[in-house]
Scaffold this motif. Structure first.
Motif, PDB file in Angstrom:
ATOM      1  N   GLY A   1      42.285  61.222  13.285  1.00  0.00           N
ATOM      2  CA  GLY A   1      41.608  59.836  13.613  1.00  0.00           C
ATOM      3  C   GLY A   1      43.159  59.467  13.936  1.00  0.00           C
ATOM      4  O   GLY A   1      42.903  57.879  14.274  1.00  0.00           O
ATOM      5  N   GLU A   2      44.390  60.253  12.871  1.00  0.00           N
ATOM      6  CA  GLU A   2      45.369  58.943  12.723  1.00  0.00           C
ATOM      7  C   GLU A   2      46.072  60.058  13.612  1.00  0.00           C
ATOM      8  O   GLU A   2      46.732  61.171  13.384  1.00  0.00           O
ATOM      9  CB  GLU A   2      45.551  58.393  11.019  1.00  0.00           C
ATOM     10  CG  GLU A   2      44.203  58.487  10.778  1.00  0.00           C
ATOM     11  CD  GLU A   2      44.510  58.253   8.985  1.00  0.00           C
ATOM     12  OE1 GLU A   2      43.692  57.069   8.352  1.00  0.00           O
ATOM     13  OE2 GLU A   2      44.679  59.200   8.585  1.00  0.00           O
ATOM     14  N   VAL A   3      47.382  58.897  13.247  1.00  0.00           N
ATOM     15  CA  VAL A   3      48.476  59.508  14.094  1.00  0.00           C
ATOM     16  C   VAL A   3      49.939  58.644  12.893  1.00  0.00           C
ATOM     17  O   VAL A   3      49.199  57.903  11.997  1.00  0.00           O
ATOM     18  CB  VAL A   3      48.646  58.762  15.369  1.00  0.00           C
ATOM     19  CG1 VAL A   3      47.818  59.413  16.132  1.00  0.00           C
ATOM     20  CG2 VAL A   3      48.798  57.325  15.654  1.00  0.00           C
ATOM     21  N   VAL A   4      51.206  59.087  12.773  1.00  0.00           N
ATOM     22  CA  VAL A   4      51.757  58.758  12.021  1.00  0.00           C
ATOM     23  C   VAL A   4      53.033  57.789  13.527  1.00  0.00           C
ATOM     24  O   VAL A   4      53.124  59.410  13.975  1.00  0.00           O
ATOM     25  CB  VAL A   4      52.547  59.161  11.398  1.00  0.00           C
ATOM     26  CG1 VAL A   4      54.477  59.251  10.352  1.00  0.00           C
ATOM     27  CG2 VAL A   4      51.639  60.459  10.234  1.00  0.00           C
ATOM     28  N   VAL A   5      54.264  56.660  12.597  1.00  0.00           N
ATOM     29  CA  VAL A   5      54.240  56.343  13.882  1.00  0.00           C
ATOM     30  C   VAL A   5      55.296  55.518  13.507  1.00  0.00           C
ATOM     31  O   VAL A   5      55.763  55.484  12.495  1.00  0.00           O
ATOM     32  CB  VAL A   5      53.597  54.721  14.931  1.00  0.00           C
ATOM     33  CG1 VAL A   5      54.493  53.875  15.516  1.00  0.00           C
ATOM     34  CG2 VAL A   5      52.304  55.193  15.000  1.00  0.00           C
ATOM     35  N   ARG A   6      57.218  56.731  13.787  1.00  0.00           N
ATOM     36  CA  ARG A   6      57.983  56.258  13.607  1.00  0.00           C
ATOM     37  C   ARG A   6      58.356  54.508  13.805  1.00  0.00           C
ATOM     38  O   ARG A   6      58.276  54.270  15.311  1.00  0.00           O
ATOM     39  CB  ARG A   6      58.500  56.832  14.013  1.00  0.00           C
ATOM     40  CG  ARG A   6      60.365  56.609  13.748  1.00  0.00           C
ATOM     41  CD  ARG A   6      61.122  57.480  13.937  1.00  0.00           C
ATOM     42  NE  ARG A   6      61.340  57.360  15.109  1.00  0.00           N
ATOM     43  CZ  ARG A   6      61.261  58.187  16.032  1.00  0.00           C
ATOM     44  NH1 ARG A   6      61.336  59.117  16.060  1.00  0.00           N
ATOM     45  NH2 ARG A   6      61.656  57.703  17.777  1.00  0.00           N
ATOM     46  N   MET A   7      58.103  53.723  13.257  1.00  0.00           N
ATOM     47  CA  MET A   7      58.864  52.372  13.719  1.00  0.00           C
ATOM     48  C   MET A   7      59.981  51.729  14.370  1.00  0.00           C
ATOM     49  O   MET A   7      61.167  52.639  13.491  1.00  0.00           O
ATOM     50  CB  MET A   7      58.422  51.294  12.646  1.00  0.00           C
ATOM     51  CG  MET A   7      56.524  51.123  12.201  1.00  0.00           C
ATOM     52  SD  MET A   7      55.946  51.235  13.083  1.00  0.00           S
ATOM     53  CE  MET A   7      56.105  49.005  13.461  1.00  0.00           C
ATOM     54  N   ASP A   8      60.174  52.037  15.211  1.00  0.00           N
ATOM     55  CA  ASP A   8      61.572  50.696  15.958  1.00  0.00           C
ATOM     56  C   ASP A   8      61.876  49.769  15.652  1.00  0.00           C
ATOM     57  O   ASP A   8      63.156  49.554  14.852  1.00  0.00           O
ATOM     58  CB  ASP A   8      61.385  51.179  17.259  1.00  0.00           C
ATOM     59  CG  ASP A   8      60.797  52.999  18.129  1.00  0.00           C
ATOM     60  OD1 ASP A   8      61.551  53.678  17.044  1.00  0.00           O
ATOM     61  OD2 ASP A   8      59.929  52.765  18.885  1.00  0.00           O
ATOM     62  N   LEU A   9      61.037  48.766  15.422  1.00  0.00           N
ATOM     63  CA  LEU A   9      61.440  47.511  15.531  1.00  0.00           C
ATOM     64  C   LEU A   9      59.733  46.795  15.052  1.00  0.00           C
ATOM     65  O   LEU A   9      58.617  46.937  15.322  1.00  0.00           O
ATOM     66  CB  LEU A   9      61.839  46.893  16.325  1.00  0.00           C
ATOM     67  CG  LEU A   9      63.249  47.049  17.051  1.00  0.00           C
ATOM     68  CD1 LEU A   9      63.891  45.838  17.388  1.00  0.00           C
ATOM     69  CD2 LEU A   9      64.842  46.103  15.934  1.00  0.00           C
ATOM     70  N   SER A  10      60.076  45.920  14.389  1.00  0.00           N
ATOM     71  CA  SER A  10      58.533  45.482  13.573  1.00  0.00           C
ATOM     72  C   SER A  10      59.303  43.675  13.614  1.00  0.00           C
ATOM     73  O   SER A  10      60.233  43.773  13.684  1.00  0.00           O
ATOM     74  CB  SER A  10      58.242  45.563  12.270  1.00  0.00           C
ATOM     75  OG  SER A  10      58.119  47.165  12.024  1.00  0.00           O
TER      76      SER A  10
END
Length: 324
Positions: free
Chosen positions: A28-37
């Protein structure tokens, strides 16, 4: 690369940067590559320990940002690698990658610039919900907005103007009022409650305020509560002063409806469709410029100390973002 907080305190002293490998998503999870925070006042307040009863140490900070799904765990059907999303609902956005539950990842339209996408959750959603869900603004209301030169303060004023309302606003310094140039304002209250006491007395003589939106707390919030008319509304949603509202704020005004508004509480009570609808409204308001964020600067994640110092600078104008 990731960040961690192992003790509460001033963010620039306690936020640590550490090496981190590519995480793997669970069911139920995904890995998100953060672009900007984004760096928000709510992040700093949490790191300082204001909500320590619900924030076990250690924790990974950062509640807002935009990224791209790069890995999908078992049981995830609606997202795939390449999906552009807001991973909300949990902290951990100040990182190169964030593991998030798929049900808390919401799509972002391609035409929304990444700087605006990275800042479209906390402030715009809070502003819209306070005005249209909690307060139900209407023509003829007198509204007071504290800390109006802050990012969310400017958004609130723009949204009120769209509804035909010119609010009374407070700012800390005369130069802060420049951020409100071109907006419809009834009057600007500058400085401390002692400085603008005559203005508040005028507001009372003119019938008081129907609604106060307070992001400051402390003596400012207390002073503004005294001008709300009987049956009016006081919404407290931030603590920029670092000082809670004194108990007498609500004890001495029994005819006023007081409310503490926290976006996370609203979000965690809503079905996904309601949150998606809110974010689509926000996207439309970004396109119109109503809730577009002013961006002060973008720092690499490994320079987070400098980024946090910039957040506290009197010269800052707009949001500080982190780029992994």
């Amino acid at each position: 690369m990731s960040t961690a907080v192992r003790r509460f305190g001033a963010a620039h002293e306690v936020v640590e940067v550490e090496a981190a490998g590519m995480p793997r998503p669970g069911t139920g999870e995904v890995v998100v590559r953060m672009d900007l925070s984004a760096v928000n006042p709510s992040d700093l307040v949490t790191i300082a320990g204001a909500y320590r009863t619900r924030t076990p140490l250690p924790f990974r900070p950062g509640y807002e940002g935009v990224g791209t799904v790069v890995a999908v765990g078992p049981g995830v059907e609606d997202l795939r690698p390449g999906s552009r999303v807001l991973p909300i609902g949990t902290p951990g956005s100040w990182a190169t990658h964030k593991v998030a539950e798929a049900r808390w990842c919401f799509p972002v339209s391609d035409d929304i610039a990444r700087e605006q996408a990275a800042t479209m959750y906390v402030n715009p959603c809070t502003a819209w919900l306070m005005l249209h869900d909690r307060a139900a603004i209407r023509p003829g209301m007198r509204v007071i907005v504290s800390a109006a030169a802050s990012e969310i303060g400017v958004m609130l004023v723009r949204m009120l103007n769209r509804a035909g309302l010119a609010p009374v606003v407070t700012v800390r310094r005369p130069d802060s009022a420049a951020r409100l140039a071109g907006l419809a304002i009834e009057r600007v209250l500058v400085g401390t409650p002692a400085d603008f006491a005559p203005d508040l007395a005028d507001v009372v003589r003119q019938g008081g305020a129907d609604l106060v939106l307070d992001a400051v707390g402390g003596e400012v919030g207390l002073a503004l509560s005294t001008v709300v008319r009987p049956g009016g509304q006081f919404i407290h949603y931030g603590l920029l002063s670092g000082v809670p509202l004194p108990p007498e704020t609500w004890q001495r005004a029994p005819g006023i409806h007081f409310e503490m508004f926290w976006l996370r509480n609203w979000i965690h009570r809503q079905p996904r469709a309601e949150i998606e609808a809110l974010l689509r409204r926000v996207e439309a308001l970004i396109r119109s410029g109503t809730v577009a964020s002013q961006i002060d600067s973008v720092f690499p994640l490994d320079e987070i100390g400098a980024a946090l110092a910039r957040v506290g600078s009197a010269r800052r104008r707009g949001k500080v973002l982190l780029q992994p």
